[in-house]
Scaffold this active site. Structure first.
Site, mmCIF file in Angstrom:
data_model
loop_
_atom_site.group_PDB
_atom_site.id
_atom_site.type_symbol
_atom_site.label_atom_id
_atom_site.label_comp_id
_atom_site.label_asym_id
_atom_site.label_seq_id
_atom_site.Cartn_x
_atom_site.Cartn_y
_atom_site.Cartn_z
ATOM 1 N N ARG A 89 0.840 -1.198 0.000
ATOM 2 C CA ARG A 89 0.000 0.000 0.000
ATOM 3 C C ARG A 89 0.873 1.245 0.000
ATOM 4 O O ARG A 89 1.797 1.375 0.798
ATOM 5 C CB ARG A 89 -0.889 -0.010 1.249
ATOM 6 C CG ARG A 89 -1.655 1.262 1.524
ATOM 7 C CD ARG A 89 -2.952 1.295 0.748
ATOM 8 N NE ARG A 89 -3.652 2.552 0.953
ATOM 9 C CZ ARG A 89 -4.603 2.742 1.854
ATOM 10 N NH1 ARG A 89 -4.979 1.761 2.631
ATOM 11 N NH2 ARG A 89 -5.198 3.903 1.962
ATOM 12 N N ARG A 99 -6.511 0.114 -4.081
ATOM 13 C CA ARG A 99 -5.439 -0.247 -3.150
ATOM 14 C C ARG A 99 -5.392 -1.765 -2.954
ATOM 15 O O ARG A 99 -6.432 -2.432 -2.953
ATOM 16 C CB ARG A 99 -5.587 0.454 -1.812
ATOM 17 C CG ARG A 99 -6.823 0.207 -0.972
ATOM 18 C CD ARG A 99 -8.075 1.004 -1.311
ATOM 19 N NE ARG A 99 -7.947 2.415 -1.530
ATOM 20 C CZ ARG A 99 -8.021 3.339 -0.582
ATOM 21 N NH1 ARG A 99 -8.222 3.007 0.653
ATOM 22 N NH2 ARG A 99 -7.940 4.598 -0.895
ATOM 23 N N ASP A 102 -6.656 -2.277 2.432
ATOM 24 C CA ASP A 102 -7.050 -1.174 3.302
ATOM 25 C C ASP A 102 -7.560 -1.805 4.597
ATOM 26 O O ASP A 102 -8.413 -2.703 4.553
ATOM 27 C CB ASP A 102 -8.193 -0.437 2.588
ATOM 28 C CG ASP A 102 -8.507 0.906 3.197
ATOM 29 O OD1 ASP A 102 -7.667 1.444 3.923
ATOM 30 O OD2 ASP A 102 -9.607 1.412 2.927
ATOM 31 N N ASP A 104 -9.248 -0.662 8.161
ATOM 32 C CA ASP A 104 -9.807 0.453 8.926
ATOM 33 C C ASP A 104 -10.212 -0.018 10.311
ATOM 34 O O ASP A 104 -10.966 -1.001 10.441
ATOM 35 C CB ASP A 104 -11.050 1.021 8.211
ATOM 36 C CG ASP A 104 -10.677 1.838 6.987
ATOM 37 O OD1 ASP A 104 -9.568 2.408 6.969
ATOM 38 O OD2 ASP A 104 -11.489 1.894 6.051
#
Ligand code: ROI
Length: 185
Positions: A89, A99, A102, A104
């Site tokens: 990334r 991407r 990811d 989160d």
């Protein structure tokens, strides 16, 4: 897990749409389970989802996990960023661009954290079906996201769900390692 720090419950969303997205997500599940002081408790099925943001990018593979961790929110965030970087990334990809991976941090216990680079609950999560649907697979329907006045099931019902579907191979990730929780939430 070290004995000195108390264990916390965190929910993490995974998303990938480059470089073999399904494999990126499956590898990340194992890596999350191996974080210091942490154990993966549950993983949602994998979903194939249409991109939110720029439409000229590949579909995403999304999932959500529940993690038991002794890491602080800040250390967990840094650990998630290190995994993203190990998956290639590059932060300059832009906020809405494609991407390889990811990660989160959605929720950390029932904490509300407002720091410039760390917002918990994640500020967009209650409007995104690609987060709410997998979250609803592993959290109770009456689950209340801190700061929301509607429960998870109601938030999900209010979200357009077109463009998200479970992958046929969704459950295969659980064969990769033994999840600490096998019962429904
Ligand atoms: N769209 C989908 N479907 N899934 C994601 O994980 C995702 N992540 C993002 C943006 C670019 C907003 N779009 C996404 O960061």
């Amino acid at each position: 897990m070290g004995a000195e720090e108390a264990a916390h419950l965190a929910y993490v969303a995974l998303g990938a749409n480059l470089a073999g997205p399904e494999e990126q997500v499956r590898r990340a599940l194992v890596e999350l389970d191996q974080l210091p002081g942490s154990r993966l408790l549950r993983a949602s099925p994998l979903y194939l989802t249409k991109p939110l943001g720029a439409a000229d990018q590949p579909d995403y593979v999304n999932a959500v996990v529940r993690l038991k961790t002794r890491l602080s929110p800040r250390d967990l965030l840094l650990a998630l960023q290190a995994i993203e970087q190990a998956h290639g990334r590059v932060r300059e990809e832009g906020r809405w661009g494609p991407r390889p991976l990811d990660l989160d941090l959605l929720l950390y216990d029932r904490d509300c954290i407002e720091e410039p680079d760390l917002r918990v609950p994640h500020s967009e999560m209650s409007r995104r079906a690609f987060v709410l649907a997998p979250l609803a697979d592993i959290a109770p329907g009456d689950f209340i996201i801190p700061g929301q006045d509607r429960c998870l099931a109601d938030l999900l019902a209010a979200c357009p769900r077109d463009g998200i579907q479970r992958l046929a191979s969704a459950r295969a990730c659980e064969g990769a390692f033994s999840l600490a929780e096998s019962q429904p939430a």
